[in-house]
Design a protein around this motif. Structure first.
Motif, PDB file in Angstrom:
ATOM      1  N   LEU A   1       1.477  -1.047  -0.031  1.00 27.78           N
ATOM      2  CA  LEU A   1       0.087  -0.127  -0.097  1.00 27.78           C
ATOM      3  C   LEU A   1       0.748   0.862  -0.090  1.00 27.78           C
ATOM      4  O   LEU A   1       1.732   1.524   0.823  1.00 27.78           O
ATOM      5  N   ARG A   2       0.644   1.589  -0.738  1.00 30.47           N
ATOM      6  CA  ARG A   2       1.722   3.500  -0.642  1.00 30.47           C
ATOM      7  C   ARG A   2       0.882   4.582  -0.418  1.00 30.47           C
ATOM      8  O   ARG A   2       1.584   5.207   0.313  1.00 30.47           O
ATOM      9  N   TRP A   3      -0.510   4.353   0.053  1.00 25.09           N
ATOM     10  CA  TRP A   3      -1.105   6.222   0.768  1.00 25.09           C
ATOM     11  C   TRP A   3      -1.181   5.772   2.376  1.00 25.09           C
ATOM     12  O   TRP A   3      -1.028   6.687   2.476  1.00 25.09           O
ATOM     13  N   PRO A   4      -0.856   4.826   2.880  1.00 29.38           N
ATOM     14  CA  PRO A   4      -0.038   5.230   4.065  1.00 29.38           C
ATOM     15  C   PRO A   4       0.624   6.161   4.568  1.00 29.38           C
ATOM     16  O   PRO A   4       1.299   6.937   5.459  1.00 29.38           O
ATOM     17  N   LEU A   5       1.913   5.394   3.751  1.00 31.62           N
ATOM     18  CA  LEU A   5       2.905   6.140   3.967  1.00 31.62           C
ATOM     19  C   LEU A   5       2.974   7.457   3.263  1.00 31.62           C
ATOM     20  O   LEU A   5       3.829   8.622   3.698  1.00 31.62           O
ATOM     21  N   LEU A   6       2.348   8.259   2.277  1.00 34.58           N
ATOM     22  CA  LEU A   6       2.167   9.185   1.704  1.00 34.58           C
ATOM     23  C   LEU A   6       1.982  10.402   2.743  1.00 34.58           C
ATOM     24  O   LEU A   6       1.828  10.908   3.093  1.00 34.58           O
TER      25      LEU A   6
ATOM     26  N   ALA B   1       3.340  13.201   4.439  1.00 32.90           N
ATOM     27  CA  ALA B   1       2.853  14.358   4.470  1.00 32.90           C
ATOM     28  C   ALA B   1       2.297  14.950   5.793  1.00 32.90           C
ATOM     29  O   ALA B   1       3.075  15.744   6.463  1.00 32.90           O
ATOM     30  N   LEU B   2       1.745  14.511   6.616  1.00 33.24           N
ATOM     31  CA  LEU B   2       1.644  15.232   8.573  1.00 33.24           C
ATOM     32  C   LEU B   2       2.933  14.618   8.938  1.00 33.24           C
ATOM     33  O   LEU B   2       2.716  16.449   9.690  1.00 33.24           O
ATOM     34  N   LEU B   3       3.664  14.213   8.770  1.00 35.25           N
ATOM     35  CA  LEU B   3       5.451  14.846   9.385  1.00 35.25           C
ATOM     36  C   LEU B   3       5.459  16.168   8.428  1.00 35.25           C
ATOM     37  O   LEU B   3       6.457  16.825   9.607  1.00 35.25           O
ATOM     38  N   ALA B   4       5.680  16.450   7.696  1.00 34.07           N
ATOM     39  CA  ALA B   4       5.569  17.156   6.607  1.00 34.07           C
ATOM     40  C   ALA B   4       5.090  18.679   7.436  1.00 34.07           C
ATOM     41  O   ALA B   4       5.728  19.767   7.818  1.00 34.07           O
TER      42      ALA B   4
ATOM     43  N   ARG C   1       9.271   3.897  -7.320  1.00 35.42           N
ATOM     44  CA  ARG C   1       9.555   5.539  -8.373  1.00 35.42           C
ATOM     45  C   ARG C   1       8.301   5.334  -9.381  1.00 35.42           C
ATOM     46  O   ARG C   1       7.850   5.918 -10.062  1.00 35.42           O
ATOM     47  N   SER C   2       7.043   5.128  -8.107  1.00 37.33           N
ATOM     48  CA  SER C   2       5.976   5.044  -8.562  1.00 37.33           C
ATOM     49  C   SER C   2       5.580   6.827  -7.583  1.00 37.33           C
ATOM     50  O   SER C   2       6.711   7.437  -6.715  1.00 37.33           O
ATOM     51  N   PRO C   3       4.602   7.520  -8.708  1.00 38.33           N
ATOM     52  CA  PRO C   3       4.696   8.928  -7.635  1.00 38.33           C
ATOM     53  C   PRO C   3       4.236   8.886  -6.477  1.00 38.33           C
ATOM     54  O   PRO C   3       4.807  10.081  -5.831  1.00 38.33           O
ATOM     55  N   GLN C   4       3.741   8.396  -5.769  1.00 35.69           N
ATOM     56  CA  GLN C   4       3.301   7.818  -4.421  1.00 35.69           C
ATOM     57  C   GLN C   4       4.136   8.472  -3.465  1.00 35.69           C
ATOM     58  O   GLN C   4       4.773   8.500  -2.472  1.00 35.69           O
ATOM     59  N   ILE C   5       5.163   7.494  -3.733  1.00 37.63           N
ATOM     60  CA  ILE C   5       6.365   6.730  -3.094  1.00 37.63           C
ATOM     61  C   ILE C   5       7.333   7.790  -3.430  1.00 37.63           C
ATOM     62  O   ILE C   5       8.312   8.245  -2.163  1.00 37.63           O
ATOM     63  N   ILE C   6       8.050   8.453  -4.517  1.00 42.20           N
ATOM     64  CA  ILE C   6       8.421   9.756  -4.483  1.00 42.20           C
ATOM     65  C   ILE C   6       7.820  11.401  -3.960  1.00 42.20           C
ATOM     66  O   ILE C   6       8.568  11.444  -3.623  1.00 42.20           O
ATOM     67  N   LEU C   7       6.955  11.153  -3.725  1.00 45.62           N
ATOM     68  CA  LEU C   7       5.889  12.368  -3.321  1.00 45.62           C
ATOM     69  C   LEU C   7       6.477  12.074  -1.002  1.00 45.62           C
ATOM     70  O   LEU C   7       6.436  13.109  -0.704  1.00 45.62           O
ATOM     71  N   ALA C   8       6.493  10.693  -1.100  1.00 52.28           N
ATOM     72  CA  ALA C   8       6.762  10.398   0.319  1.00 52.28           C
ATOM     73  C   ALA C   8       7.668  10.886   0.474  1.00 52.28           C
ATOM     74  O   ALA C   8       8.345  11.174   1.877  1.00 52.28           O
TER      75      ALA C   8
ATOM     76  N   LEU D   1      11.924  13.897   3.452  1.00 48.07           N
ATOM     77  CA  LEU D   1      12.910  14.809   3.373  1.00 48.07           C
ATOM     78  C   LEU D   1      13.245  16.433   4.535  1.00 48.07           C
ATOM     79  O   LEU D   1      13.154  16.676   4.728  1.00 48.07           O
ATOM     80  N   VAL D   2      11.200  17.048   3.588  1.00 51.98           N
ATOM     81  CA  VAL D   2      11.009  18.093   4.128  1.00 51.98           C
ATOM     82  C   VAL D   2      10.704  18.364   5.367  1.00 51.98           C
ATOM     83  O   VAL D   2      11.152  18.961   6.135  1.00 51.98           O
ATOM     84  N   ALA D   3      10.182  16.785   5.817  1.00 51.06           N
ATOM     85  CA  ALA D   3      10.022  16.539   7.115  1.00 51.06           C
ATOM     86  C   ALA D   3      11.134  16.843   8.252  1.00 51.06           C
ATOM     87  O   ALA D   3      11.872  17.789   9.479  1.00 51.06           O
ATOM     88  N   GLY D   4      12.417  16.195   7.266  1.00 47.70           N
ATOM     89  CA  GLY D   4      13.762  15.803   8.375  1.00 47.70           C
ATOM     90  C   GLY D   4      14.939  17.436   8.159  1.00 47.70           C
ATOM     91  O   GLY D   4      15.092  17.357   9.157  1.00 47.70           O
ATOM     92  N   LEU D   5      14.891  18.110   7.112  1.00 48.72           N
ATOM     93  CA  LEU D   5      15.187  19.117   7.092  1.00 48.72           C
ATOM     94  C   LEU D   5      14.732  20.756   8.032  1.00 48.72           C
ATOM     95  O   LEU D   5      15.296  21.274   8.639  1.00 48.72           O
ATOM     96  N   ALA D   6      13.079  20.555   7.738  1.00 49.96           N
ATOM     97  CA  ALA D   6      12.661  21.132   9.058  1.00 49.96           C
ATOM     98  C   ALA D   6      13.252  21.043  10.520  1.00 49.96           C
ATOM     99  O   ALA D   6      12.953  21.670  10.982  1.00 49.96           O
TER     100      ALA D   6
END
Length: 115
Positions: A26-31, A35-38, A91-98, A103-108
């Protein structure tokens, strides 16, 4: 409430979600989790920046005991799933977005701790 208990629950909860996502393909729970963490990390970063010279030190503590353990849990859960042979379609768009959200969450989180 003890912040170490909160950190442990964030770590284990995010790890279970990441592992379960990889195991069930499943890709959506990870996404959603990434997104919530970011979003949380960016809000805490803004709070730590403060306004008018006043910085919210509780945001630094919250970042340390929620976002960072959850990110560590996600990475650990994905690594354990990979070791057990459960792979994600990286390489799926959902995983790349996740991954971008992680990365955004880690940098913030890192920027909040540097303030």
């Amino acid at each position: 409430m003890n912040p170490w208990i909160i950190a442990g629950l964030c770590l284990s909860g995010a790890g279970v979600i990441a592992w379960g996502s990889a195991r069930l393909q499943l890709r959506w729970p990870l996404l959603v989790l990434a997104a919530l963490l970011a979003a949380i990390a960016l809000q805490l970063f803004r709070a730590a920046q403060g306004q008018g010279g006043f910085h919210d030190l509780a945001a630094v503590v919250a970042q340390s005991f929620t976002v960072l353990p959850a990110l560590l849990g996600m990475v650990t859960g994905l690594a354990l799933a990979r070791i057990r042979g459960h792979r994600l379609a990286w390489r799926s768009p959902q995983i790349i977005l996740a991954l971008a959200s992680m990365l955004v969450a880690g940098l913030a989180a890192a920027a909040t701790l540097v303030l």
